[in-house]
Structure formats: C-alpha cells, structure tokens
Scaffold this active site. Structure first.
Site, PDB file in Angstrom:
ATOM      1  N   ASP A  21      23.610  12.353   2.310  1.00 34.43           N
ATOM      2  CA  ASP A  21      23.091  10.934   2.166  1.00 34.43           C
ATOM      3  C   ASP A  21      24.140  10.418   2.797  1.00 34.43           C
ATOM      4  O   ASP A  21      25.376  10.208   2.330  1.00 34.43           O
ATOM      5  CB  ASP A  21      22.514  10.590   1.161  1.00 34.43           C
ATOM      6  CG  ASP A  21      22.199   8.853   1.240  1.00 34.43           C
ATOM      7  OD1 ASP A  21      22.232   8.616   2.494  1.00 34.43           O
ATOM      8  OD2 ASP A  21      22.179   8.188   0.162  1.00 34.43           O
ATOM      9  N   ASN A  23      24.284   7.018   4.147  1.00 31.96           N
ATOM     10  CA  ASN A  23      24.281   5.356   3.795  1.00 31.96           C
ATOM     11  C   ASN A  23      23.922   4.962   2.549  1.00 31.96           C
ATOM     12  O   ASN A  23      23.859   3.799   2.381  1.00 31.96           O
ATOM     13  CB  ASN A  23      23.261   4.843   4.940  1.00 31.96           C
ATOM     14  CG  ASN A  23      21.953   4.880   4.687  1.00 31.96           C
ATOM     15  OD1 ASN A  23      21.668   5.812   3.773  1.00 31.96           O
ATOM     16  ND2 ASN A  23      21.053   4.500   5.253  1.00 31.96           N
ATOM     17  N   ASP A  25      21.444   5.354   0.613  1.00 32.12           N
ATOM     18  CA  ASP A  25      20.173   5.039   0.015  1.00 32.12           C
ATOM     19  C   ASP A  25      19.568   6.127  -0.689  1.00 32.12           C
ATOM     20  O   ASP A  25      18.268   5.771  -1.158  1.00 32.12           O
ATOM     21  CB  ASP A  25      19.054   4.535   1.135  1.00 32.12           C
ATOM     22  CG  ASP A  25      18.886   5.742   2.335  1.00 32.12           C
ATOM     23  OD1 ASP A  25      19.395   6.871   2.088  1.00 32.12           O
ATOM     24  OD2 ASP A  25      18.121   5.216   3.108  1.00 32.12           O
ATOM     25  N   ASP A  29      20.380  12.293   5.483  1.00 30.45           N
ATOM     26  CA  ASP A  29      19.889  11.662   6.802  1.00 30.45           C
ATOM     27  C   ASP A  29      20.902  12.403   7.788  1.00 30.45           C
ATOM     28  O   ASP A  29      21.798  13.175   7.446  1.00 30.45           O
ATOM     29  CB  ASP A  29      20.377  10.173   6.672  1.00 30.45           C
ATOM     30  CG  ASP A  29      21.620   9.599   6.246  1.00 30.45           C
ATOM     31  OD1 ASP A  29      22.514  10.551   6.328  1.00 30.45           O
ATOM     32  OD2 ASP A  29      21.456   8.758   5.466  1.00 30.45           O
ATOM     33  N   ASP A  98      11.871  21.687  14.035  1.00 32.96           N
ATOM     34  CA  ASP A  98      10.897  22.176  13.354  1.00 32.96           C
ATOM     35  C   ASP A  98       9.576  21.819  14.249  1.00 32.96           C
ATOM     36  O   ASP A  98       9.636  20.402  14.361  1.00 32.96           O
ATOM     37  CB  ASP A  98      10.663  21.690  11.809  1.00 32.96           C
ATOM     38  CG  ASP A  98      10.192  22.778  10.799  1.00 32.96           C
ATOM     39  OD1 ASP A  98       9.128  23.183  11.264  1.00 32.96           O
ATOM     40  OD2 ASP A  98      10.649  22.980   9.693  1.00 32.96           O
ATOM     41  N   ASP A 199       5.851  25.793  12.543  1.00 29.86           N
ATOM     42  CA  ASP A 199       5.218  25.769  11.202  1.00 29.86           C
ATOM     43  C   ASP A 199       3.786  26.467  11.339  1.00 29.86           C
ATOM     44  O   ASP A 199       3.139  26.051  12.112  1.00 29.86           O
ATOM     45  CB  ASP A 199       4.936  24.365  10.898  1.00 29.86           C
ATOM     46  CG  ASP A 199       4.685  24.079   9.354  1.00 29.86           C
ATOM     47  OD1 ASP A 199       5.425  24.495   8.678  1.00 29.86           O
ATOM     48  OD2 ASP A 199       3.580  23.467   9.211  1.00 29.86           O
ATOM     49  N   GLU A 241       6.508  30.733  11.816  1.00 28.77           N
ATOM     50  CA  GLU A 241       6.465  30.939  10.555  1.00 28.77           C
ATOM     51  C   GLU A 241       4.905  31.654  10.161  1.00 28.77           C
ATOM     52  O   GLU A 241       3.866  31.063  10.751  1.00 28.77           O
ATOM     53  CB  GLU A 241       6.351  29.779   9.734  1.00 28.77           C
ATOM     54  CG  GLU A 241       6.141  29.982   8.295  1.00 28.77           C
ATOM     55  CD  GLU A 241       5.684  28.667   7.398  1.00 28.77           C
ATOM     56  OE1 GLU A 241       5.925  28.643   6.319  1.00 28.77           O
ATOM     57  OE2 GLU A 241       5.149  27.754   8.021  1.00 28.77           O
ATOM     58  N   HIS A 315      13.049  25.996   1.916  1.00 29.20           N
ATOM     59  CA  HIS A 315      12.340  25.021   1.264  1.00 29.20           C
ATOM     60  C   HIS A 315      10.922  25.121   0.416  1.00 29.20           C
ATOM     61  O   HIS A 315      10.492  24.026  -0.330  1.00 29.20           O
ATOM     62  CB  HIS A 315      12.243  23.813   2.282  1.00 29.20           C
ATOM     63  CG  HIS A 315      11.084  23.967   3.122  1.00 29.20           C
ATOM     64  ND1 HIS A 315      11.383  24.949   4.321  1.00 29.20           N
ATOM     65  CD2 HIS A 315      10.033  23.300   3.350  1.00 29.20           C
ATOM     66  CE1 HIS A 315      10.141  24.947   5.066  1.00 29.20           C
ATOM     67  NE2 HIS A 315       9.263  24.055   4.401  1.00 29.20           N
ATOM     68  N   ASP A 316      10.319  26.331   0.692  1.00 35.25           N
ATOM     69  CA  ASP A 316       9.089  26.375   0.078  1.00 35.25           C
ATOM     70  C   ASP A 316       9.179  27.465  -1.105  1.00 35.25           C
ATOM     71  O   ASP A 316       8.397  27.693  -1.781  1.00 35.25           O
ATOM     72  CB  ASP A 316       7.876  27.059   0.881  1.00 35.25           C
ATOM     73  CG  ASP A 316       7.697  26.003   1.965  1.00 35.25           C
ATOM     74  OD1 ASP A 316       7.752  24.648   1.768  1.00 35.25           O
ATOM     75  OD2 ASP A 316       7.274  26.528   3.203  1.00 35.25           O
TER      76      ASP A 316
HETATM   77  O1  ISL Z   1       4.625  26.975   0.248  1.00 35.12           O
HETATM   78  C1  ISL Z   1       3.811  27.261   0.048  1.00 35.12           C
HETATM   79  C2  ISL Z   1       3.660  28.109  -1.226  1.00 35.12           C
HETATM   80  O2  ISL Z   1       4.193  29.139  -1.384  1.00 35.12           O
HETATM   81  C3  ISL Z   1       2.599  27.505   1.265  1.00 35.12           C
HETATM   82  O3  ISL Z   1       1.598  27.238   0.699  1.00 35.12           O
HETATM   83  C4  ISL Z   1       3.254  26.570   2.481  1.00 35.12           C
HETATM   84  O4  ISL Z   1       2.410  25.471   2.269  1.00 35.12           O
HETATM   85  C5  ISL Z   1       2.963  27.499   3.603  1.00 35.12           C
HETATM   86  O5  ISL Z   1       4.275  28.381   3.381  1.00 35.12           O
HETATM   87  C6  ISL Z   1       3.302  26.512   4.770  1.00 35.12           C
HETATM   88  O6  ISL Z   1       4.388  26.059   4.903  1.00 35.12           O
HETATM   89  C7  ISL Z   1       4.661  25.398   6.036  1.00 35.12           C
HETATM   90  O7  ISL Z   1       3.665  24.598   6.230  1.00 35.12           O
HETATM   91  C8  ISL Z   1       3.331  23.396   5.443  1.00 35.12           C
HETATM   92  C9  ISL Z   1       4.464  22.726   4.644  1.00 35.12           C
HETATM   93  O8  ISL Z   1       3.964  22.108   3.367  1.00 35.12           O
HETATM   94  C10 ISL Z   1       5.639  23.618   4.438  1.00 35.12           C
HETATM   95  O9  ISL Z   1       6.743  23.094   3.685  1.00 35.12           O
HETATM   96  C11 ISL Z   1       5.932  24.546   5.519  1.00 35.12           C
HETATM   97  O10 ISL Z   1       7.007  25.295   5.318  1.00 35.12           O
HETATM   98  C12 ISL Z   1       2.394  22.421   5.875  1.00 35.12           C
HETATM   99  O11 ISL Z   1       3.123  21.770   6.745  1.00 35.12           O
HETATM  100 CA    CA Z   2      20.479   7.970   3.678  1.00 30.16          CA
END
Ligand code: ISL
Ligand code: CA
Length: 540
Positions: A21, A23, A25, A29, A98, A199, A241, A315-316
């Site tokens: 971050d 700034n 908040d 960012d 992305d 995605d 993906e 991140h998932d």
């Molecule tokens: O993360 C999941 C569970 O393991 C999946 O259902 C996930 O939603 C899937 O991998 C698709 O992911 C991508 O599209 C989604 C988004 O929520 C995820 O962060 C992204 O990586 C919808 O845009």
């Molecule tokens: Ca910020």
C-alpha cells in the site's frame, strides 16, 4: 527481442490489493508496487503478472471489471500505470495484464445497457434466455454457488453467469462483442505491456443450452481470431488459465504452429488432494506417486509440442508450504524442496507473492475471518446442508482462497510494513517471524534460494530445453528426475517427507543447488537424504 523469450523467463504474480500500500488507505496499489520493484529485480524475475487493476465493484476482488480501459481509483491512475510499465521496462521486467473476458461486471456500461430492453444495442453482448416456466432455463450451476442463471426483471429473461451474479458472461458468439475485446487488447498492447494472462479462457466457447462450459466447439476458433486480430507478430507472453485442459488441449493452445497462445496454465496437479468425483471443498492427503504421474505426463506429452506453466500457488490456491510441505519445523527446508522440484522442470515458472518467503495458510479460527466471495457462499451452502461450524472451519482453513490473499509480509513492524493505515484484510500474525526483510538479511533464506534457482535456470540449457525422465515412479517419498540436453544431464532429487531416506544413482554429481550443506562434487551412490532434502546435480 528473442523469439520465445518467455521460455527463459520467470513470472511473479502480484495480487495488487495485498502487495504493498503506497498511500496508507489499507489497500495495495500501483505506487506500492513501484516502491518494491527493486525487491523483484533482486529476486531476478522477468515478468510481473498483475491480477486485475481495472475499475471494479469488487464483487470478486477485481475479477468483475466495469471498465477495461481504466485503472481503479483504489489502485491509482493511468499515469501511474504507465509509469509502472516504464519503470519495469528500465529493469527489464514486463507487465502481463489479467484479461478477464469470460464475463464483465454487471456494472459495466455494456451490461447496464443490455439489461434495459431486448432490442438494446448491447443486448447480445451477454447471454439471455427465457425461463422454463417459473424456473431458470436449465440447471447449470455457478462456480460460486447457486444457479448460473439470474432473473432480470426489466425484460423478464435470465442472463448467464458462471461466477457470481455480479459477473454476467459475455456472449462470444457475437462478433461485435469480440471486436470490442480485440480493440481493448490492442489498446493495452500499444501501452507497451508484455502480454496477457487470460482468465478462465477455456469457457469462452460455452454452449449453455447444451450445458457445455469448457472446451466448446468454437473455443479455438475464437483464440485463433484473437491471435490474428491482436497478438500476431508482437512476441508477447500469453497464458491461458484452463482448469479443464488435458495434454491434448494443452498442445492445441500452445503449439506455435497453431497460432494461439504461448502457454497454458492448467491445474491437474492441484486436483490431486481433492476426493475424486467429490466437490471442491472436500480434500484428502496427496499421494506423491500421483503427483509424479501428473507432472510427468505433462512434461513428456508437451515436449517439443507445447509449453506449460509451472506453479504451486496463485491467488485462488492455499499456500503450498502449508498444503504439501510442512509449515512447522521444516517450513524453510520444505519450501525450498518444493521450489526445487518445480523449478527443475520444463515450462515457465510462476512465483506467487509471498511464496518466495514461505508464507503460510492463515491460522484464523473464526468463520467471519474468511471474506472471499467463494468462502462466504460455501459457508452458507454448507450450513444449509447441515454441516457444523467446525467442519466448515476445517475446510476453509485448508482450502479457502483467503489463504493466499492476506497482505504481503514485508517486515516485522507495524502492519508487517504493508500499510501505514489499517489493512483491508487481516494479516497472518506470523509476519513477526516470516517477512521479506528478515529473508533479505539471511543468506540461507527461501528468498535467496529462489534467486539462485532463477539464475540456475537461466544458465542451464538442460533446465529449459532438456528431455525429462522420471526415476523411481513407485516411490512415495522421493521425487527424482533427469533432464538431458545436448550431452548434459542434470538430476533433481527431492525428499518429499519428514524422514531420512537413501537414494542412489550410478554416477558422480556436481551440486548446482541444495537446501542442506552438501559437498561440491559427490558420488551419488547411496546418498543419505535428510528430511525434505533436495538438490540439483549436474552429472559429471
Ligand atoms: O478458485 C477457484 C476454486 O479453486 C475456482 O473456482 C476459480 O474461480 C477458478 O479458478 C477461476 O478463476 C479465475 O476466475 C474467477 C476468479 O474468481 C478467480 O480469481 C480467477 O483466477 C472468476 O473471474
Ligand atoms: Ca492504497
């Protein structure tokens, strides 16, 4: 610029909300990212994959985009984005954006228009059907729970959403919609980005009436059209993906002769601790032999024909050191072992923020601490099914996407150095022991191990181009494989568990990297492997 430069590259994924971050908040960012470029440069990565920074109502943390051309105010301005691209360029780092075009936000102007009337100009940008009597058109389910159809009172029809109802699916059958996507991609390409992470790209060819989600009949036609209209001749990194892909699909996406994408990002290995046929939230222990089968299949079947991504985390996904390593006593050793296993293979490695310092899953003990839309909906569904709070908590702790989304741990000070304010999401309290500053001050840290692995990849053609050969396919503790290229052979050996094991290979090795102190040159016959020991040897 070298053709296929992305084969020699290592990607670092930034989840902007939680990275740094700038700034105060409480939300990460662009300014924050710029302030940490020295750190990424020191790690040695070549590419940043930036999770979405576009304007978004944040129903799914930015994976619901309301303006494909902008930057969310939370993250900064377009000028700051341009500055980021420029500063990265000076460091030889490319930005991969992305591309979230299976769906938009329901607050995107296209959808706001589309839902107004059946003859609206943008109606066909989305997918509308009449209900089946009082019911939705069919029983397609949304990934975040419930029906994939949402009733829209303005016109009395339903729209399709594979994710939340705030993420209506775009209609790829509509050539005008596709043209808008090409225009937008070209806009970003002209700004100087290095490529796109796409995605859930495997769902754009959906046929909802036949309940086809992934791998629809037109999928590869659309990707080829995308290539012609946007990517052709630009030498970009493009990564799709694809949860659904098998190796044949992987080749379709990434074989250069087909003019589609540079590489695929597939998840077969990530499914191995799910119960076969079971649902996303149930899990079982990983069998190492199954992991070997899956990795080896991808290594062998794509060899010379396609290109894969190598990753443990994003991140998932829950944090790998907690998932398949050991986040207690052997955290550092097992994190290095897991990195060795992956970074010795063919493909483009991806490091998810915090992985390089061995960040772990969250220790949260209250259901309310899990905030991701998927976790929140799961909690509701499991409650309705009669599961106990305890059962829900166990599964969330193990599987929730929130595990990957706590703020990056920069130091042991105030809010882990992530913000001077109050972070948007709770910190993992272990930042006191696990943080970037301490890692940088310790020559034996996971950070420096990753740095060394990255350097090693770049200076070892066998890691990039070598043929893969699995050793000991039946062994449940040791994962060992060879990579051979132009007369050079390297051996990767990983003890996956907390046990001592003997390993044997006929020959002498020169140690290229190891997570325990090891002799420079050694006879590989009957070597003792300590818990989570791993090494890469050049066979001499
Ligand atoms: O993360 C999941 C569970 O393991 C999946 O259902 C996930 O939603 C899937 O991998 C698709 O992911 C991508 O599209 C989604 C988004 O929520 C995820 O962060 C992204 O990586 C919808 O845009
Ligand atoms: Ca910020």
């Amino acid at each position: 610029m070298l053709k296929d430069w992305w084969k020699n590259s290592v990607v670092y994924q930034i989840y902007p909300r939680s990275f740094c971050d700038g700034n105060g908040d409480g939300v990460g960012d662009i300014k924050g990212i710029i302030s940490k470029l020295w750190y990424l440069s020191k790690l040695g990565i070549d590419v940043i994959w930036l999770s979405p920074t576009y304007p978004s109502p944040n129903a799914d943390n930015g994976y619901d985009i309301s303006d494909y051309y902008g930057v969310s105010e939370e993250y900064g301005t377009m000028d700051e984005m341009k500055e980021l691209i420029k500063k990265c360029d000076e460091l030889g780092i490319k930005i991969v954006m992305d591309l979230v075009v299976n769906h938009s936000s329901d607050e995107h102007p296209w959808f706001i228009e589309a839902k107004k009337s059946k003859d609206n100009k943008y109606r066909d940008f989305y997918i509308w059907r009449k209900g089946d009597g009082e019911n939705p058109p069919n029983d397609l389910k949304a990934s975040f729970g419930g029906s994939a159809w949402e009733y829209s009172p303005e016109t009395g029809e339903y729209y399709l959403h594979f994710f939340s109802k705030k993420q209506p699916d775009l209609n790829w059958e509509n050539p005008n919609m596709r043209k808008e996507i090409w225009k937008m991609m070209n806009y970003w390409i002209d700004l100087g980005i290095g490529g796109f992470r796409m995605d859930v790209i495997d769902t754009i060819g959906k046929v909802p009436d036949k309940k086809i989600r992934e791998n629809g009949p037109m999928l590869h036609e659309y990707i080829k059209e995308m290539h012609r209209e946007t990517l052709d001749g630009k030498n970009l990194l493009t990564v799709g993906e694809c949860w659904s892909a098998n190796t044949d699909d992987g080749i379709k996406y990434s074989n250069p002769e087909r003019h589609e994408l540079s590489m695929i990002f597939q998840f077969e290995q990530c499914m191995l601790d799910r119960i076969p046929g079971g649902e996303r939230w149930d899990s079982r222990p990983l069998q190492l032999t199954e992991l070997k089968q899956v990795f080896s299949k991808w290594q062998n079947e794509l060899y010379g024909k396609g290109w894969n991504s190598l990753f443990w985390d994003n991140h998932d996904l829950p944090r790998i050191v907690s998932r398949w390593g050991n986040d207690g006593e052997y955290r550092v050793l097992s994190a290095k072992m897991l990195a060795t296993l992956l970074h010795g293979m063919q493909g483009t490695p991806y490091i998810y923020q915090g992985e390089e310092i061995g960040m772990t899953n969250v220790p949260f003990n209250r259901l309310e601490d899990f905030s991701d839309i998927e976790s929140v909906n799961m909690r509701k569904e499991w409650k309705e099914k009669g599961k106990t709070d305890e059962e829900i908590l166990v599964s969330l702790k193990r599987n929730s996407r929130d595990n990957a989304r706590t703020p990056m741990q920069w130091n042991s000070g105030y809010q882990a150095g992530f913000t001077t304010g109050t972070p948007w999401y709770k910190l993992n309290p272990n930042y006191v022991e696990i943080n970037a500053e301490d890692a940088l001050n310790d020559e034996n840290s996971i950070f420096y191990y990753y740095q060394k692995l990255i350097k090693l990849r770049k200076s070892t053609p066998a890691i990039i181009h070598g043929k893969y050969e699995l050793l000991l396919p039946e062994d449940e503790d040791i994962y060992a494989y060879l990579r051979t290229y132009e007369g050079e052979t390297i051996l990767v050996v990983c003890n996956f568990h907390n046990c001592n094991r003997t390993f044997s290979f006929e020959g002498k090795g020169e140690t290229l990297i190891s997570n325990y102190p090891t002799e420079k040159i050694l006879d590989l016959k009957n070597i003792e492997l300590k818990p989570y020991e791993s090494a890469i040897y050049k066979i001499i």
